[in-house]
Write an enzyme that holds these catalytic residues in place. Sequence first.
Site, mmCIF file in Angstrom:
data_model
loop_
_atom_site.group_PDB
_atom_site.id
_atom_site.type_symbol
_atom_site.label_atom_id
_atom_site.label_comp_id
_atom_site.label_asym_id
_atom_site.label_seq_id
_atom_site.Cartn_x
_atom_site.Cartn_y
_atom_site.Cartn_z
ATOM 1 N N ARG A 43 -55.279 -39.291 -5.539
ATOM 2 C CA ARG A 43 -55.542 -40.644 -5.038
ATOM 3 C C ARG A 43 -56.740 -41.285 -5.726
ATOM 4 N NH1 ARG A 43 -57.915 -43.081 0.135
ATOM 5 N NH2 ARG A 43 -56.573 -44.857 0.655
ATOM 6 N N ILE A 69 -55.293 -50.319 -0.971
ATOM 7 C CA ILE A 69 -54.479 -49.112 -0.970
ATOM 8 C C ILE A 69 -54.471 -48.618 0.474
ATOM 9 C CG2 ILE A 69 -56.480 -47.702 -1.645
ATOM 10 C CD1 ILE A 69 -54.615 -45.768 -3.023
ATOM 11 N N SER A 70 -53.285 -48.371 1.020
ATOM 12 C CA SER A 70 -53.168 -47.997 2.430
ATOM 13 C C SER A 70 -53.884 -46.685 2.717
ATOM 14 C CB SER A 70 -51.695 -47.864 2.821
ATOM 15 O OG SER A 70 -51.035 -49.103 2.750
ATOM 16 N N GLN A 71 -54.309 -46.521 3.967
ATOM 17 C CA GLN A 71 -54.944 -45.262 4.338
ATOM 18 C C GLN A 71 -53.929 -44.126 4.207
ATOM 19 O OE1 GLN A 71 -55.225 -46.359 8.853
ATOM 20 N NE2 GLN A 71 -55.606 -44.158 8.682
ATOM 21 N N PRO A 72 -54.381 -42.935 3.863
ATOM 22 C CA PRO A 72 -53.462 -41.818 3.644
ATOM 23 C C PRO A 72 -52.543 -41.524 4.825
ATOM 24 C CG PRO A 72 -55.584 -41.304 2.680
ATOM 25 C CD PRO A 72 -55.756 -42.596 3.426
#
Length: 221
Positions: A43, A69-72
Amino acid sequence: MDPNRYQGIGMTSRRTRERLVSRLAEEGIRDPRVLQAILEVPRHLFVDEALASRAYDNTPLPIGHGQTISQPWVVARMTELLIEQSIPERVLELGTGSGYQAAVLAYLGVEVYTIERIKALADQARQRMRDLRLHRVHVRYGDGSEGWAQHAPYQGIIVTAAPEEVPDPLWDQLDEGGRLVAPLGGAGRPQELVLIERVDGELRRRHVASVSFVPLLGGCR
């Protein structure tokens, strides 16, 4: 992609990634294939170098152009929903962003067709896929709300920005037995992550979680 080439050091090390995976498991991510993909896909290479030390925090991060970027956890949960019954052969993604979600799917063996409306992000994502040798990811610059009919039908469709409702063209591109995962609600409204399945020609919808995404916009820039 050879994960050993991209292990990182310090805050991007494997130990740091393992802590993230442990946290995701504690927060309800159960599929070991998804957890392995989160562990292996680097990431930190999908965010600005200045933010690399935060890449394995369970939080969204800015990627420029008003996008994130979306949270994991969100990436993991959306992926889990798509592959719950089987690994889809082809997935359409609306909103490439950094390319991280597409890379996670490609790691799992999915052929990903992803569309990004911001040219700079599309170009960056395409280069990342080349650098990581993720040949299963096909990046297109354009308006994602029209889908990508050329490669339809898709066994999975994933929308990574929030529309008010699912754009109509996508229904014609979702295969029988296929799954669509999307945050619905648009800008300034409560949003819900939903799973919609096409079963015997009917669409079955299930609420998954409350979420917060940037809105899905039409047009290109």
